[in-house]
Design a protein around this motif. Structure first.
Motif, PDB file in Angstrom:
ATOM      1  N   PHE A 290      -3.529   8.130   1.487  1.00 52.77           N
ATOM      2  CA  PHE A 290      -3.198   9.556   1.412  1.00 52.77           C
ATOM      3  C   PHE A 290      -3.757  10.227   2.660  1.00 52.77           C
ATOM      4  CE2 PHE A 290      -2.518   8.574  -3.009  1.00 52.77           C
ATOM      5  CZ  PHE A 290      -1.557   9.490  -3.429  1.00 52.77           C
ATOM      6  N   TYR A 291      -2.929  11.011   3.296  1.00 53.21           N
ATOM      7  CA  TYR A 291      -3.363  11.670   4.524  1.00 53.21           C
ATOM      8  C   TYR A 291      -4.076  12.979   4.201  1.00 53.21           C
ATOM      9  CZ  TYR A 291      -1.390   8.261   7.643  1.00 53.21           C
ATOM     10  OH  TYR A 291      -1.171   7.091   8.321  1.00 53.21           O
ATOM     11  N   THR A 292      -5.195  13.195   4.887  1.00 48.43           N
ATOM     12  CA  THR A 292      -5.966  14.418   4.705  1.00 48.43           C
ATOM     13  C   THR A 292      -5.167  15.610   5.209  1.00 48.43           C
ATOM     14  OG1 THR A 292      -7.016  14.173   6.864  1.00 48.43           O
ATOM     15  CG2 THR A 292      -8.125  13.139   4.988  1.00 48.43           C
ATOM     16  N   SER A 293      -5.652  16.790   4.876  1.00 46.34           N
ATOM     17  CA  SER A 293      -4.904  18.006   5.201  1.00 46.34           C
ATOM     18  C   SER A 293      -4.780  18.250   6.690  1.00 46.34           C
ATOM     19  CB  SER A 293      -5.564  19.221   4.534  1.00 46.34           C
ATOM     20  OG  SER A 293      -5.599  19.060   3.138  1.00 46.34           O
TER      21      SER A 293
ATOM     22  N   PRO B  44      -4.159  14.543  10.863  1.00 49.21           N
ATOM     23  CA  PRO B  44      -4.540  13.979   9.569  1.00 49.21           C
ATOM     24  C   PRO B  44      -5.038  12.542   9.711  1.00 49.21           C
ATOM     25  CG  PRO B  44      -2.397  15.062   9.447  1.00 49.21           C
ATOM     26  CD  PRO B  44      -2.759  14.998  10.896  1.00 49.21           C
ATOM     27  N   LYS B  45      -5.982  12.183   8.834  1.00 51.87           N
ATOM     28  CA  LYS B  45      -6.490  10.821   8.779  1.00 51.87           C
ATOM     29  C   LYS B  45      -6.012  10.181   7.474  1.00 51.87           C
ATOM     30  CE  LYS B  45     -10.814  12.134   9.182  1.00 51.87           C
ATOM     31  NZ  LYS B  45     -10.715  13.556   9.520  1.00 51.87           N
ATOM     32  N   GLY B  46      -5.660   8.915   7.539  1.00 49.74           N
ATOM     33  CA  GLY B  46      -5.214   8.203   6.355  1.00 49.74           C
ATOM     34  C   GLY B  46      -6.397   7.658   5.575  1.00 49.74           C
TER      35      GLY B  46
ATOM     36  N   VAL C 187       0.864  -1.177   0.000  1.00 51.53           N
ATOM     37  CA  VAL C 187       0.000   0.000   0.000  1.00 51.53           C
ATOM     38  C   VAL C 187       0.901   1.227   0.000  1.00 51.53           C
ATOM     39  CG1 VAL C 187      -1.813   1.247   1.236  1.00 51.53           C
ATOM     40  CG2 VAL C 187      -1.769  -1.262   1.283  1.00 51.53           C
ATOM     41  N   ALA C 188       0.946   1.950  -1.114  1.00 48.08           N
ATOM     42  CA  ALA C 188       1.787   3.137  -1.225  1.00 48.08           C
ATOM     43  C   ALA C 188       1.226   4.234  -0.319  1.00 48.08           C
ATOM     44  CB  ALA C 188       1.840   3.615  -2.670  1.00 48.08           C
ATOM     45  N   THR C 189       2.097   4.806   0.511  1.00 43.83           N
ATOM     46  CA  THR C 189       1.659   5.768   1.521  1.00 43.83           C
ATOM     47  C   THR C 189       2.476   7.048   1.408  1.00 43.83           C
ATOM     48  OG1 THR C 189       1.127   3.895   2.964  1.00 43.83           O
ATOM     49  CG2 THR C 189       1.250   6.058   3.996  1.00 43.83           C
ATOM     50  N   PRO C 190       2.052   7.988   0.544  1.00 42.92           N
ATOM     51  CA  PRO C 190       2.778   9.254   0.413  1.00 42.92           C
ATOM     52  C   PRO C 190       2.604  10.117   1.654  1.00 42.92           C
ATOM     53  CG  PRO C 190       1.435   8.783  -1.536  1.00 42.92           C
ATOM     54  CD  PRO C 190       0.988   7.851  -0.457  1.00 42.92           C
TER      55      PRO C 190
END
Length: 576
Positions: A218-221, A227-229, A121-124
């Motif tokens: 992707f983490y929210t702003s 932030p939530k993933g 799972v790619a996690t930027p």
């Protein structure tokens, strides 16, 4: 653009039906997604691995341009496959999280797709974050591997002991030495950008990947807390690549023109990537579309308007943009300096509300380029609506209609659907919605219900389905019992030719509760004072909505990487 009197040649519904019928390039079919009937694109890549294979088919065409570095599609693919096998050999298994913490660099797409090809799972991660913020996301996601550039690794170095689950750290563009046995140079595996095309050919890793498998976090702003993933599936993450082509085709039909047929002999198109890849607009909308359509991607390390104009001219970019503030700067700077960009065909933006007057500014500066906008969120995997051509010129306040695989509705406080034109909370659904938040069942249940996402945006929808975002629920002001939508007041300010950036915020009042105040940025060489702007706005909106105080800001207003204004940083300016 002068709109022919016969426009539209076909209705919106007729254009949609023609483009989505079976056999069309944009055909839509019914499927069951996470147990619910859902419309899906017939010809969209079902997984991000399929998107990778599409990109690989473009071979020696240039793909990634960064300063004096260049990589072809073939070189990118070879590097991603070498790294994917290295991750598998290091023990990364399907479903493991592999984090990426770098600025926009050619290595970013390589690492992102290597993780996906390995089944991970790619996690930027947000490259603007501090060390503790990066640590939070790494701990929250449980990442087992990390690729970081030197600057991010330097921020993390004092905290590596707090990350026992992190088994492997690959560093690119190192800034300093980090004494940790888990850290190794990425270059040891893939070498410099110039050598990627010489890397050995590797097969795809033997990993089963399904469209509904987790693909991205992707983490929210994090503007209202930590932030939530947001967990995106392969299907959700790949669906965005259809958006722009579909919208262009619909615009042609509306004008009475045939849908463009791809011409393999046409010059390669090129896009300026001026926004971060660690947000869904940069990753899904820009990178994903470039991979799907074989476009050159001209990468910027960080946004600078003069450097952006120079790159568009030097690289022959046909598209540019990212978020509305970038589009405003491009238009304003080009007008002030007399820059002519003959290759520019489109300026595209989303991620934050776009003022209706932005269309005018762009057409004045770039007469041959089509403005286009859209609306989306991290939770919708970027583009959910798309707006271009005469439809945009006729409805410049709208962010466009939902894509044909998506649905939108506006509801009241009780969750009942409202009639067209009535303002309420926007709720959306479609195959591009993330499945929820990583390890946060309560937050997931609060935002997602019966297949619908509660967006937190106030909006209205017209009879044809075109959406107008009125405000964030949390940003709406109430002055003596009267609702004031900040976006409406901001649009009135943007209509003034001197204003290129604006934000409306609450100013406390002892009896009314709050009143509107504004912080604005003026265009280069332009002049206006507070009295003039208040008088100008008062001619366009009701008196109770006119800002009681307007202050001026030097430069574009502060924003997060997604383009959203950091209102908390502006409150001090209005308090002076």
């Amino acid at each position: 653009m002068t709109v022919p009197p016969a426009w539209p040649a076909v209705s919106f519904a007729e254009a949609t039906a023609a483009l989505t019928r079976p056999g069309s390039s944009f055909a839509v079919a019914d499927a069951v997604v996470r147990g619910r009937p859902t419309r899906v694109w017939t010809h969209a890549p079902p997984t991000l691995r399929d998107l990778f294979l599409q990109a690989r088919s473009f071979g020696d065409l240039p793909f990634l341009v960064y300063r004096d570095e260049r990589a072809s599609f073939d070189g990118f693919a070879r590097a991603a496959l070498v790294l994917a096998h290295a991750l598998v050999d290091a023990g990364v298994r399907k479903g493991d999280r592999v984090a990426i913490a770098t600025r926009n660099l050619p290595e970013w797409p390589v690492c992102y797709h290597a993780a996906l090809l390995a089944g991970a799972v790619a996690t930027p991660l947000n490259a603007w974050w501090t060390g503790p913020e990066l640590v939070y996301a790494l701990q929250d996601s449980g990442a087992v591997a990390l690729v970081a550039d030197g600057e991010r690794l330097d921020r993390l170095a004092p905290h590596l002991a707090e990350l026992p689950e992190l088994r492997r750290v690959l560093v690119t563009r190192p800034a300093g030495a980090v004494a940790d046995p888990r850290v190794a140079p990425l270059a040891d595996l893939v070498g410099p950008t110039a050598s990627w095309s010489s890397l050995p050919e590797r097969p795809l890793p033997d990993v089963a990947i399904d469209p509904e498998d987790d693909a991205t976090i992707f983490y929210t702003s994090g503007t209202t807390g930590r932030p939530k993933g947001a967990v995106g599936t392969h299907r959700a993450s790949a669906a965005t690549v259809m958006a722009h082509g579909y919208s262009v085709a619909r615009s042609c039909l509306r004008r009475g023109e045939p849908v463009p047929v791809p011409d393999p002999s046409a010059p390669q198109r090129a896009s300026l990537l001026a926004i971060p890849l660690f947000h869904v607009t940069g990753c899904h909308s820009t990178l994903g579309t470039a991979m799907w359509r074989g476009q050159k991607l001209v990468m910027m390390h960080r946004w600078d308007v003069d450097a952006g104009l120079d790159l568009i001219a030097a690289e022959g970019c046909t598209g540019a943009g990212g978020v509305p503030s970038i589009a405003w700067e491009l238009a304003s700077r080009a007008a002030a300096t007399g820059r002519v960009l003959p290759t520019l065909e489109g300026v595209f933006y989303g991620g934050a509300p776009a003022a209706a007057d932005l269309v005018r500014a762009l057409k004045a500066s770039f007469p041959a380029a089509q403005p286009a906008t859209g609306w989306g969120m991290t939770e919708t995997s970027a583009t959910f609506t798309h707006h271009i051509g005469e439809d945009y010129e006729h409805r410049p306040e709208s962010c466009g209609p939902p894509l044909p695989v998506c649905d939108a509705r506006v509801v009241d406080v009780d969750g009942s659907a409202l009639a067209p034109g009535i303002v309420g909370e926007l709720q959306v659904r479609g195959p591009n919605l993330v499945r929820g938040y990583w390890n946060k069942p309560a937050a997931t249940a609060e935002r997602f219900a019966d297949g619908w996402l509660r967006t937190g945006d106030l909006a209205r929808i017209d009879a044809e389905g075109f959406i107008v975002i009125v405000d964030r629920i949390t940003d709406m002001l109430i002055r003596g019992g009267e609702n004031i939508y900040c976006v409406e007041v901001e649009n009135a300010l943007f209509a003034h030719p001197a204003v290129i950036d604006a934000a409306v915020l609450a100013v406390p009042h002892p009896t009314l509760g709050e009143e509107p105040g504004a912080v604005v940025t003026l265009a280069e060489g332009a002049a206006a004072d507070e009295a003039e702007l208040r008088r100008f706005v008062g001619q366009r909106i009701a008196a109770y909505k006119v800002p009681v105080r307007i202050v001026f800001w030097d430069g574009m207003l502060p924003r997060n990487p997604a383009g959203k204004i950091l209102r908390r940083e502006l409150k001090g300016a209005l308090a002076r």
